[in-house]
Design a protein around this motif. Sequence first.
Motif: not given
Length: 281
Positions: A19, A15, A196, A45, A24, A38, A200
């Motif tokens: 990011l 994960t 976001i 986060v 990020l 971030t 991703l």
Amino acid sequence: MRIAVPNKGRLHDPTIALLERAGLHIENGADRKLYADTVDPDVTVLFARAADIPEYVADGAAAIGITGRDQVHESETDLVDLLDLDFGKCRLVLAAPEDGPIESVEALAGGTVATEFPNIAKQYFADKPVSPDIVEVSGATELTPHVDIADAIIDITSTGTTLKMNRLAIVDEVLSSSVHLYANPEVAEDPKVQQIATALESVLAADGKRYLMMNVPEGQLKEVEDVIPGMGGPTVMDIDGQDAVAVHVVVDEREVFETITRLKQAGASDILVTEIERLVE
């Protein structure tokens, strides 16, 4: 805006890596901290147990969360599934002793099933012809049929090795799972949430792709275009002072080896292959 992510375990490192690849970058995220900033001043986060993330997102403690599909189903929370992140793949299966009498779901009539996922178990048996007793356990689920706690189990498996080691055979698949990006329904359409999700998704889209650049004589452009297996048509640009063009294209990594050979045969030269960090489609 907060993103809830797994604080440890097999889902944590992939994960964080995702990011980072999406841009990020996490700052001041030392071990055992609950929060980290971030590079985006609007995004923080939140580190939490994977099992707790659905509730945090549903309650608004985090706007979005990254966790397994199995955890969301177990929590029975109402979240918006934004994106399958394509890692952490596993299955929840119904399994029983391989040398025992349970070879079908129907054989569990009057029986007992042990699991760490009681809600998923209830959902599964809701449309089955039997309703066994569900015993919730907090670990070592595979041992329960061998110590007369349960006749069968519902548990996670990735490769099936642990089940085989404990002499258990799969009777049925209950749920397939992977890690997803989830959002609270009230903010799912928020521009920052969508930003976001797009970041991703662009990382996932770039996986397994390569960027090819080459020079091609103008008279041989058609032959080169015919052998390019790219995403749509290539980008073609004139080269000042030359009777040649520069051709750029995205291709599947698995096709690069063969494609380069065919491109050279068609007249391309100075072929450059590079990795792609992100691909916004």
